[in-house]
Design a protein around this motif. Structure first.
Motif, PDB file in Angstrom:
ATOM      1  N   SER A  10       0.940  -1.125   0.359  1.00 24.39           N
ATOM      2  CA  SER A  10      -0.139  -0.256   0.462  1.00 24.39           C
ATOM      3  C   SER A  10       1.001   1.599  -0.045  1.00 24.39           C
ATOM      4  N   PHE A  18      -6.530   2.273  -0.276  1.00 19.64           N
ATOM      5  CA  PHE A  18      -5.531   1.940   0.748  1.00 19.64           C
ATOM      6  C   PHE A  18      -6.281   2.205   2.307  1.00 19.64           C
ATOM      7  N   ASN A  46      -7.143  -1.417   1.783  1.00 20.60           N
ATOM      8  CA  ASN A  46      -6.588  -2.706   1.976  1.00 20.60           C
ATOM      9  C   ASN A  46      -5.894  -1.827   4.289  1.00 20.60           C
TER      10      ASN A  46
END
Length: 125
Positions: free
Chosen positions: A85, A107, A110
């Protein structure tokens, strides 16, 4: 099998399948795009790094799916997801606009996946 055990098993299958699918995809046409992104970010030997990471994803994802070495696999994938990430989902380097907003969403997703992996690891300990 209790309902809680059933939910844990399904969760591990879903989390693991995400990484198995991604790892397999990197050996196909999608891999060239990811390798180019790695190269643009200054990762040395991007194709080789991608293949090594993909094998790691496949093995750890399969471990989650099969219920084998769940804690180390989940912790490894959590660390992998954090690193990937930071390297590839760098929304902070993008100008305001659609791409930046999309990358923020990736993001955040994740981060949620990391949370699920940490729960899987804790449950397996």
């Amino acid at each position: 099998m209790t309902f809680a055990h059933f939910l844990i098993t399904v969760g591990q299958l879903l989390l693991g399948s995400l990484f198995v699918w991604a790892g397999l995809n990197h050996f196909g046409p999608g891999g060239a795009k990811v390798a180019a992104m790695l190269s643009a970010r200054g990762v040395p030997m991007p194709r080789e790094a991608l293949y090594a990471a993909s094998v790691f994803e496949l093995i750890c994802g399969a471990c989650l799916m099969l219920g084998v070495a769940v804690a180390p696999a989940a912790l490894g994938l959590a660390l992998f997801t954090i690193v990937a990430s930071v390297v590839l989902v760098n929304f902070w380097d993008q100008p305001e606009g659609e791409l930046r907003e999309a990358l923020k969403g990736v993001f955040a997703s994740n981060a949620a996946i990391v949370g699920g992996l940490l729960i899987a690891a804790a449950e397996a300990m």
